[in-house]
Write a protein that holds these residues in place. Structure first.
Motif, mmCIF file in Angstrom:
data_model
loop_
_atom_site.group_PDB
_atom_site.id
_atom_site.type_symbol
_atom_site.label_atom_id
_atom_site.label_comp_id
_atom_site.label_asym_id
_atom_site.label_seq_id
_atom_site.Cartn_x
_atom_site.Cartn_y
_atom_site.Cartn_z
ATOM 1 N N ARG A 55 0.842 -1.173 0.062
ATOM 2 C CA ARG A 55 0.021 0.062 -0.011
ATOM 3 C C ARG A 55 0.735 1.216 -0.272
ATOM 4 N N GLY A 56 0.234 2.170 -0.313
ATOM 5 C CA GLY A 56 0.983 3.676 -0.479
ATOM 6 C C GLY A 56 -0.093 4.832 -0.273
ATOM 7 N N THR A 57 0.274 5.808 0.339
ATOM 8 C CA THR A 57 -0.720 7.119 0.921
ATOM 9 C C THR A 57 -0.099 8.260 0.018
ATOM 10 N N THR A 58 -1.170 8.964 -0.013
ATOM 11 C CA THR A 58 -0.899 10.440 -0.462
ATOM 12 C C THR A 58 -1.865 11.453 0.182
ATOM 13 N N LYS A 59 -1.334 12.729 0.484
ATOM 14 C CA LYS A 59 -2.456 13.670 1.158
ATOM 15 C C LYS A 59 -2.783 14.653 -0.029
ATOM 16 N N LEU A 60 -4.016 15.066 -0.182
ATOM 17 C CA LEU A 60 -4.382 16.066 -1.266
ATOM 18 C C LEU A 60 -4.401 17.378 -0.420
ATOM 19 N N ASN A 61 -3.755 17.971 -1.039
ATOM 20 C CA ASN A 61 -3.642 19.682 -0.645
ATOM 21 C C ASN A 61 -4.249 20.418 -1.570
ATOM 22 N N VAL A 62 -5.346 21.068 -1.250
ATOM 23 C CA VAL A 62 -6.320 21.804 -2.237
ATOM 24 C C VAL A 62 -6.041 23.300 -1.832
ATOM 25 N N LEU A 63 -5.643 23.983 -2.785
ATOM 26 C CA LEU A 63 -5.443 25.352 -2.643
ATOM 27 C C LEU A 63 -6.814 26.204 -3.211
ATOM 28 N N TYR A 64 -7.134 27.077 -2.159
ATOM 29 C CA TYR A 64 -8.433 27.616 -2.500
ATOM 30 C C TYR A 64 -8.398 29.203 -1.712
ATOM 31 N N PRO A 65 -9.323 29.985 -2.115
ATOM 32 C CA PRO A 65 -9.560 31.186 -1.527
ATOM 33 C C PRO A 65 -10.284 31.146 0.051
ATOM 34 N N SER A 86 -14.907 51.880 21.472
ATOM 35 C CA SER A 86 -15.684 50.697 21.083
ATOM 36 C C SER A 86 -14.622 49.542 20.224
ATOM 37 N N ARG A 87 -15.429 48.604 20.165
ATOM 38 C CA ARG A 87 -14.730 47.421 19.540
ATOM 39 C C ARG A 87 -15.335 46.765 18.501
ATOM 40 N N VAL A 88 -14.856 46.470 17.226
ATOM 41 C CA VAL A 88 -15.229 45.709 16.458
ATOM 42 C C VAL A 88 -14.414 44.481 15.954
ATOM 43 N N ASN A 89 -15.109 43.371 15.923
ATOM 44 C CA ASN A 89 -14.693 41.992 15.677
ATOM 45 C C ASN A 89 -14.757 41.765 14.144
ATOM 46 N N CYS A 90 -13.674 41.075 13.610
ATOM 47 C CA CYS A 90 -13.622 40.430 12.098
ATOM 48 C C CYS A 90 -13.021 39.101 12.171
ATOM 49 N N THR A 91 -14.052 38.185 11.727
ATOM 50 C CA THR A 91 -13.889 36.712 11.760
ATOM 51 C C THR A 91 -13.775 36.331 10.159
ATOM 52 N N VAL A 92 -13.052 35.511 10.077
ATOM 53 C CA VAL A 92 -12.840 34.676 8.762
ATOM 54 C C VAL A 92 -13.266 33.344 9.046
ATOM 55 N N GLN A 93 -14.442 32.776 8.592
ATOM 56 C CA GLN A 93 -15.163 31.657 8.580
ATOM 57 C C GLN A 93 -14.251 30.439 8.049
ATOM 58 N N ASP A 94 -13.561 30.917 6.960
ATOM 59 C CA ASP A 94 -12.589 29.726 6.328
ATOM 60 C C ASP A 94 -11.438 30.414 5.750
ATOM 61 N N ARG A 95 -10.204 30.226 6.483
ATOM 62 C CA ARG A 95 -9.172 31.172 6.002
ATOM 63 C C ARG A 95 -8.519 30.608 4.578
ATOM 64 N N GLY A 96 -8.887 29.574 4.022
ATOM 65 C CA GLY A 96 -8.440 29.269 2.709
ATOM 66 C C GLY A 96 -7.159 28.587 2.986
ATOM 67 N N ASN A 97 -6.551 28.197 1.903
ATOM 68 C CA ASN A 97 -5.292 27.423 1.573
ATOM 69 C C ASN A 97 -4.451 28.081 0.473
ATOM 70 N N PRO A 98 -3.429 28.785 0.755
ATOM 71 C CA PRO A 98 -2.733 28.892 1.969
ATOM 72 C C PRO A 98 -3.366 29.692 2.968
ATOM 73 N N PRO A 99 -3.424 29.559 4.364
ATOM 74 C CA PRO A 99 -4.281 30.394 5.107
ATOM 75 C C PRO A 99 -4.026 31.743 5.167
#
Length: 339
Positions: A55-65, A86-99
């Motif tokens: 057997r052999g394995t490979t890891k899939l690296n998907v690049l995306y925004p 005042s404070r304003v928070n900014c959140t990224v739900q999915d940082r993408g790849n590369p992050p």
């Protein structure tokens, strides 16, 4: 030999059982259309025959925004009062790849950086006439996403032009102006104090003006400038000083203008006036009959009183008191009749 049975499989995180995506005798191939959900998937190739397995394995690296950028609070326009925080928070739900990092920017300048979340701290905010747009951005080599808000700072009114004192001469026109700054723009009112409360004299936005023609009765009056908006109110008072010629009171101002006396009696004619400046001088003259002079036995006192001693019929006539200050003079007549 014999030819091996070959399979390609992958595991789904929600299940421990591998999923076979392709198989064949001697070889297997799979066409994969990756999405961001496939990033990090492990694919295993297994070849088996009667003699064993490899057997052999490979890891899939998907690049995306990056995707899903959220602000909290989410106002497109954030309205604050001056000097507030005042404070304003900014959140990224999915940082993408590369992050991608979450980054706050103002005027194309980075002011704060985080990983999947970053907080903007607004402290002691001040008013600015220029537009201030704060942008939160998440960016990698494939795409950039952003959310922004405009900062609006409301300010308390501040009166920038209104005299502390006003000195003028009676019946002289003066232009009185009050100006104030604030955001939202302030409503500016100039008022004076009446017997039943304030009297509205003038009103305007940011600036209010009125033309005064003060009379002696206005001396000492307080004029008020008030600037107000939804944030608050500012006010400033000024006192009006009116310089005026003497005004008569007492016998010559409000009393009779005729004095009847018996011969050989003394006659006292008071002269009472008021003016501003208040240091008055008094003088008397005889204005009728024409060409008549003042009796020789008269005494004029500093307070304006005229004393005529031992009056005789020849003293009949009209006498005039003249009150004078640095602004001017006024005179008032009184008739004397000896019977």
């Amino acid at each position: 030999n014999p030819p091996a049975m070959v399979s390609i499989s992958t595991s789904v995180t929600s299940s421990n059982n591998p999923i076979i995506v392709a198989q064949g005798r001697g070889q297997a191939s799979a066409n994969i259309v990756p999405t961001s959900a496939n990033n990090g998937n492990i694919y295993t190739c297994i070849a088996s025959n009667l003699l064993g397995t490899v057997r052999g394995t490979t890891k899939l690296n998907v690049l995306y925004p990056p995707t899903g950028l959220l602000l909290s609070p989410s106002n497109a326009i954030l309205t604050l009062r001056e000097n507030s925080t005042s404070r304003v928070n900014c959140t990224v739900q999915d940082r993408g790849n590369p992050p991608a990092n979450a980054t706050w920017m103002l005027n194309n300048q980075v002011i704060s950086v985080g990983t999947n979340s970053v907080q903007l701290q607004l402290t002691d905010v001040q008013y600015s006439s220029a537009t201030r747009e704060y942008i939160c951005q998440a960016k990698n080599q494939f795409n950039s996403i952003s959310q922004s808000f405009a900062l609006v700072v409301q300010t308390y009114p501040k009166i920038i032009s209104f005299p502390n004192t006003i000195t003028t001469t009676e019946n002289q026109n003066i232009n009185l102006t009050c100006s104030a700054v604030a955001f939202p723009l302030p409503n500016v009112i100039i008022s004076s104090q009446g017997n039943n409360g304030p009297i509205l004299n003038s009103q305007g936005i940011s600036t209010s003006s009125l033309i005064l023609q003060p009379s002696p009765s206005d001396n000492g009056k307080t004029l008020m400038c008030q600037a107000s908006n939804v944030i608050g109110t500012a006010s400033r008072a000024t006192q009006l000083t009116v310089l005026y010629r003497p005004l008569f009171a007492g016998v010559l101002g409000n009393g009779p203008t005729l004095v009847v006396a018996n011969p050989n009696y003394d006659i006292t004619l008071p002269c009472v006036a008021m003016g501003n400046p208040s240091n008055l001088t008094y003088s008397w003259i005889r204005v009728a009959p024409d060409g008549a002079s003042m009796p020789s036995n008269t005494t004029q006192f500093a307070n304006g009183t005229l004393l005529i001693r031992d009056a005789s019929i020849s003293y009949d006539g009209i006498y005039s008191c003249i009150a004078t200050n640095t602004i001017g003079n006024r005179s008032r007549n009184i008739a004397v009749r000896i019977t």
